[in-house]
Design an enzyme around this catalytic site. Structure first.
Site, short mmCIF file in Angstrom:
data_model
loop_
_atom_site.label_atom_id
_atom_site.label_comp_id
_atom_site.label_asym_id
_atom_site.label_seq_id
_atom_site.Cartn_x
_atom_site.Cartn_y
_atom_site.Cartn_z
N ARG A 12 20.20 14.89 -25.40
CA ARG A 12 20.37 16.00 -24.44
C ARG A 12 21.76 16.61 -24.61
O ARG A 12 21.94 17.82 -24.48
CB ARG A 12 20.18 15.51 -22.99
N LYS A 41 10.60 23.92 -31.53
CA LYS A 41 9.60 24.81 -30.93
C LYS A 41 9.26 25.98 -31.85
O LYS A 41 10.04 26.32 -32.75
CB LYS A 41 10.15 25.33 -29.59
N ASN A 96 13.99 28.24 -26.44
CA ASN A 96 15.29 27.57 -26.56
C ASN A 96 15.34 26.51 -27.66
O ASN A 96 16.05 25.52 -27.56
CB ASN A 96 15.73 27.02 -25.20
N HIS A 120 12.86 20.83 -27.71
CA HIS A 120 12.63 19.98 -26.54
C HIS A 120 13.35 18.65 -26.75
O HIS A 120 13.48 18.18 -27.88
CB HIS A 120 11.12 19.70 -26.39
N TYR A 169 3.35 19.74 -20.62
CA TYR A 169 4.21 20.40 -19.63
C TYR A 169 3.61 20.39 -18.22
O TYR A 169 4.00 21.21 -17.39
CB TYR A 169 4.53 21.82 -20.09
N GLU A 191 6.05 10.50 -24.02
CA GLU A 191 5.99 11.61 -24.98
C GLU A 191 5.84 11.11 -26.42
O GLU A 191 5.13 11.73 -27.22
CB GLU A 191 7.24 12.49 -24.83
P1 IDP Z 1 14.52 21.14 -20.57
O1 IDP Z 1 13.69 21.55 -21.77
O2 IDP Z 1 15.97 21.43 -20.76
O3 IDP Z 1 14.25 19.71 -20.12
P2 IDP Z 1 12.85 21.98 -18.36
O4 IDP Z 1 13.35 22.36 -17.01
O5 IDP Z 1 12.15 20.67 -18.50
O6 IDP Z 1 14.07 22.09 -19.37
O7 IDP Z 1 11.87 23.14 -18.83
C1 IDP Z 1 10.97 22.97 -19.90
C2 IDP Z 1 11.01 24.20 -20.77
O8 IDP Z 1 10.52 25.32 -20.03
C3 IDP Z 1 12.40 24.65 -21.23
O9 IDP Z 1 12.88 23.96 -22.35
C4 IDP Z 1 12.18 26.13 -21.51
O10 IDP Z 1 11.49 26.32 -22.76
C5 IDP Z 1 11.22 26.50 -20.39
N1 IDP Z 1 11.93 26.99 -19.19
C6 IDP Z 1 12.59 26.26 -18.26
N2 IDP Z 1 13.09 27.03 -17.29
C7 IDP Z 1 12.74 28.30 -17.61
C8 IDP Z 1 12.97 29.57 -16.99
O11 IDP Z 1 13.61 29.70 -15.93
N3 IDP Z 1 12.45 30.66 -17.62
C9 IDP Z 1 11.73 30.57 -18.79
N4 IDP Z 1 11.48 29.40 -19.39
C10 IDP Z 1 11.98 28.27 -18.83
MG MG Z 2 12.45 18.87 -19.51
#
Ligand code: IDP
Ligand code: MG
Length: 147
Positions: A87, A11, A114, A117, A51, A128
């Site tokens: 993961r 990212k 974070n 992805h 998304y 994807e």
């Molecule tokens: P994942 O990436 O671990 O699968 P998802 O729930 O699919 O997590 O969320 C997609 C992305 O959205 C996350 O990787 C992160 O960048 C962002 N995200 C998820 N939850 C939060 C939150 O509570 N606050 C801010 N950003 C979030």
């Molecule tokens: Mg996800």
């Protein structure tokens, strides 16, 4: 081959911090084969589509703004049980909850920023991978005709 591939995005943030190399090193050390890869900047439409499942979430607008803020690396990674294994390698969505040694623990700046992805199911991995790569852009270890 079913269950053998996943899509990752390095990212914005991780790219800006010059973590492409270190993250790819972790991916290779963990035994993944890079079957496709490109550096690009997501436009608004692409980010919203990618998304779309999160569009009702409170963090959606901010996430789209972040994901379009700079270049990303998109890649198809191959390994047995790729979705689950990747993961495990990246760790929890929230880097504070991610295990030591995971990519998110090492390279994330926050829950939103974070670092990477990873697809969450084989079905979504298919969708994807198709979102970013045509068949002719893929060099699968399971399809050695390319080599
Ligand atoms: P994942 O990436 O671990 O699968 P998802 O729930 O699919 O997590 O969320 C997609 C992305 O959205 C996350 O990787 C992160 O960048 C962002 N995200 C998820 N939850 C939060 C939150 O509570 N606050 C801010 N950003 C979030
Ligand atoms: Mg996800």
């Amino acid at each position: 081959m079913a269950g053998s591939k996943t899509l990752t995005i390095i990212k914005p943030g991780a790219v800006t911090n010059e973590y492409i190399g270190p993250i790819l090193a972790r991916i290779n050390e963990a035994g993944f084969h890079i079957a496709a890869m490109r550096l690009l900047r997501l436009n608004l439409t692409q980010a919203k589509n990618f998304y779309a499942v999160h569009k009702e979430k409170p963090f959606y607008e901010s996430l789209i703004s972040f994901m379009t803020s700079g270049p990303v690396v998109v890649a198809i990674l191959e390994k047995k049980d790729a979705v689950k294994e990747y993961r495990k390698l990246i760790g929890h969505t929230d880097p504070n909850k991610a295990q030591p040694g995971t990519i998110r623990r090492m390279f994330a700046e926050s829950m939103e920023r974070n670092a990477v992805h990873g697809s969450d199911s084989d079905a979504n991995a298919e969708i994807e991978c198709d979102f970013f790569f045509s068949k002719s852009e893929r060099f699968s270890n399971f399809d050695p005709v390319h080599f």
